[in-house]
Design an enzyme around this catalytic site. Structure first.
Site, mmCIF file in Angstrom:
data_model
loop_
_atom_site.group_PDB
_atom_site.id
_atom_site.type_symbol
_atom_site.label_atom_id
_atom_site.label_comp_id
_atom_site.label_asym_id
_atom_site.label_seq_id
_atom_site.Cartn_x
_atom_site.Cartn_y
_atom_site.Cartn_z
ATOM 1 N N CYS A 150 -11.128 -0.065 7.423
ATOM 2 C CA CYS A 150 -10.605 1.226 7.864
ATOM 3 C C CYS A 150 -11.228 2.392 7.113
ATOM 4 O O CYS A 150 -11.426 3.478 7.676
ATOM 5 C CB CYS A 150 -9.087 1.263 7.716
ATOM 6 S SG CYS A 150 -8.483 0.824 6.076
ATOM 7 N N GLU B 145 0.838 -1.215 0.000
ATOM 8 C CA GLU B 145 0.000 0.000 0.000
ATOM 9 C C GLU B 145 0.870 1.261 0.000
ATOM 10 O O GLU B 145 0.622 2.217 0.732
ATOM 11 C CB GLU B 145 -0.928 -0.001 1.216
ATOM 12 C CG GLU B 145 -1.832 -1.218 1.285
ATOM 13 C CD GLU B 145 -2.734 -1.235 2.489
ATOM 14 O OE1 GLU B 145 -3.950 -1.466 2.327
ATOM 15 O OE2 GLU B 145 -2.241 -0.998 3.601
#
Length: 651
Positions: free
Chosen positions: A409, A316
């Site tokens: 998230c 990421e």
């Protein structure tokens, strides 16, 4: 008038910060009011049920039960140590919404969740349900444990609860946890390291601002200065069988010496947001200089046209300079939010309009695309190009809207930013009021209160009417001139204001009286944008923009469901804007003539030819293409999508 008085960022009276969030800010109508209405009425309202289904709230109840009955635990529900943070983010969002619009049902839900959290806290202040339910030994896994990360989100939720309600019920929980952290971390203490995921730094600075307890500021400073010295273990643990390297969690070099943003994008930007808060509170010029350097590196070499960041699915992470592939963009929704947090704090710290320019671009595009128009579906990753048969990883990293995620998230993070959005609209600067973003509503600071009326981003007219002003005292009203705008006019009570912008700000200084009207007209034609030639992934392409909005072609809008990968644009193609109230909640589309790519030679066995003998090829028939705002893509039937369109070769 109900107002969001302080919001998430509230610099202390000692802060070296030329701008302070406006003391009054309320969005009342228009584009953002509608998005916030959906957020409040659907996303936030259904949040607790989502958290129940995922087991997040059950973990807190299990810990509370375990504290009274050692044999009662049912174990931890879920796959990740950091699942507590989803509850805290939802709670923070709910509190900012309550600060804006009182709601008895939501208030009752908030207090119920606060009670569940408080009941799970250990006597010494520790709180992390994963470890309390037997997942491991607290404070022994700094790289992957996320204990400080979760603590940061709890503190931010507690501050929102306190500022929205005046209660110290959750603030007491947060202070006990912060005191516990302070007893554990530091030179010569149990742990002399940092958390693998930054976030606690910002929370501790804000806790200091609220309580005036300097220990919290010192602790934030410790975490900032300790990072970059390799204190995090590099071995694999907790399901990670690969070593991400020190750059992943920004532990490879101290922030003051860093010359590029790197590693996990969300972690990097949460760290920089906390550093900006510290620079404001301490007046640290060296730190501010480092932050300006890193922000510029991010914007000039590692940011997508949409404002999104993080080009690599692997870890990421940020990629190399100008590594910005459209179809393989990771561009996590949380990274867009983190970018907004960082840029907003830099705007407050410096007073410079360029930071709010990036906030605007990211809000309307890279961020908002992550939330479905229905308020119930989400994108974790936000590519700028989706093929008809895309290669997608299983799980959360799909470019298809999803009701919730295993790693959830992003949804509550979107909720908390939308709920707190009035906070990002305007600031006071000691001499008057600055409007950073344009939305219909009421904003006030430094004795000046104004009402804004606008149909932004569809229309470029912004009308500002003074509602309250000090008597016989000159004040300055500053309006940001967006970087995308090539032409504008500014009038006061119908009279033209001469002179251009000063560092991105249009300023009007006078002794305002109620009823004075300032009108800003921003020319908003559709335009073609081309990338830097260093962004090789989209070299030779162009994108359609209008105002702050980036546009895309979705397959469903094209004649005969034509695949956008099959067309080219002429560099001088006319762009026509259309109002479509029935489409995607009401949008302005842009139509542009395009040409189908030349047909493949059926006799060719090889797709590459010698440059000297290559011909442009005869384009096939022209087609009328329709572009829609990128934020609204993926809300209808599945199909391909692209922002960057190849320009036809000139003959």
């Amino acid at each position: 008038m109900n107002t969001t008085h302080t919001g998430p960022v509230h610099p202390s009276v000692r802060a070296v910060s030329p701008l302070r969030p406006a003391s009054a800010a309320r969005i009342e109508d228009g584009f953002w009011a509608e998005r916030r209405r959906v957020n409040a009425g659907i996303s936030l309202a259904e949040g607790p049920a989502r958290l129940e289904q995922a087991g997040n709230l059950a973990n807190f109840r299990a810990v509370a039960l375990l504290r009274t009955d050692a044999l009662a635990s049912t174990g931890f529900s879920g796959d990740f140590q950091f699942q507590d943070s989803d509850v805290y983010k939802w709670l923070e969002a709910a509190c900012w919404q309550l600060a804006d619009t009182p709601d008895e049902a939501l208030a009752a839900e908030v207090e119920a969740v606060v009670g569940v959290i408080a009941a799970a806290q250990r006597e010494d202040g520790y709180l992390q349900t994963y470890y309390q339910l037997g997942g491991g030994i607290p404070w022994t896994e700094p790289g992957w444990g996320h204990e400080l990360y979760c603590a940061g989100h709890l503190i931010q939720a507690a501050l929102a609860h306190h500022r929205a309600t005046g209660s110290e019920r959750l603030l007491d929980v947060a202070r006990r946890l912060a005191d516990h952290v302070d007893s554990v971390f530091g030179p010569g203490k149990q742990a002399d390291t940092v958390c693998g995921h930054p976030g606690v730094e910002t929370a501790l600075v804000e806790l200091h601002r609220t309580t005036d307890e300097k220990r919290y500021l010192d602790l934030a400073q410790y975490f900032l200065e300790r990072r970059g010295h390799g204190s995090l273990s590099s071995g694999a643990d907790r399901g990670h069988d690969r070593d991400p390297g020190a750059e992943y969690w920004q532990d490879h070099t101290p922030i003051r010496a860093a010359d590029e943003v790197t590693g996990h994008a969300v972690r990097q930007l949460y760290l920089l947001a906390g550093a900006a808060d510290l620079a404001a509170e301490t007046g640290d010029r060296e730190l501010r200089t480092a932050l300006e350097r890193l922000w510029r590196d991010m914007v000039t070499t590692k940011t997508y046209l949409t404002g999104a960041v993080g080009s690599r699915h692997d870890w990421e992470a940020f990629g190399d300079p100008h590594e910005l592939p459209a179809d393989r963009a990771y561009a996590e929704t949380c990274a867009a939010i983190a970018s907004i947090h960082f840029s907003w704090r830099m705007a407050l710290l410096t007073g410079e309009a360029r930071y709010s320019d990036l906030v605007e671009r990211t809000l309307f595009n890279g961020f908002l695309a992550g939330a479905g128009l229905d308020g119930r579906t989400w994108l974790y990753v936000n590519p700028l190009h989706l093929r008809t048969r895309p290669h997608e990883r299983p799980g959360d990293q799909t470019a298809r809207r999803t009701p919730w995620f295993r790693c959830a998230c992003c949804p509550p993070n979107v909720m908390r930013l939308l709920a707190a959005l009035p906070h990002y609209m305007a600031t006071a600067d000691g001499s008057g009021l600055r409007l950073h973003q344009y939305a219909t509503g009421v904003y006030g600071g430094d004795g000046l209160t104004v009402r804004v009326a606008t149909d932004y981003p569809w229309d470029g007219t912004v009308t500002v009417t003074v509602e309250d002003a000090p008597t016989a005292l000159a004040r300055t009203l500053s309006l940001r001139l967006p970087a995308w705008c090539a032409d504008h006019t500014l009038t006061v009570n119908g009279a033209a204001v001469e002179g251009g912008a000063q560092a991105g700000w249009l300023r009007v200084t006078r002794e305002f009286v109620p009823g004075d009207t300032v009108r800003l007209d921003l020319a908003m034609p559709a335009r073609l944008t081309v990338p830097s030639p260093r962004v090789d992934a989209v070299r030779g392409c162009a994108a359609i923009e209008r105002g702050p909005l980036v546009y895309c072609l979705e397959q469903t809008d094209q004649p005969g469901r034509l695949d956008p990968d099959e067309v080219t644009l002429q560099p001088d193609a006319p762009l026509t804007v259309h109002g479509r109230t029935e489409l995607l909640g009401g949008v302005r589309t842009v139509s542009v003539p395009g040409s189908l790519l030349p047909a493949d030679d059926p006799s060719a066995d090889w797709p590459y030819v010698d440059h000297a003998s290559a011909a442009p090829g005869e384009p096939r028939e022209c087609v009328e293409l329709t572009a829609v705002p990128y934020y609204a893509w993926a809300n209808r039937e599945a199909g391909s999508m692209r922002i960057w369109l190849p320009l036809a070769r000139r003959r």
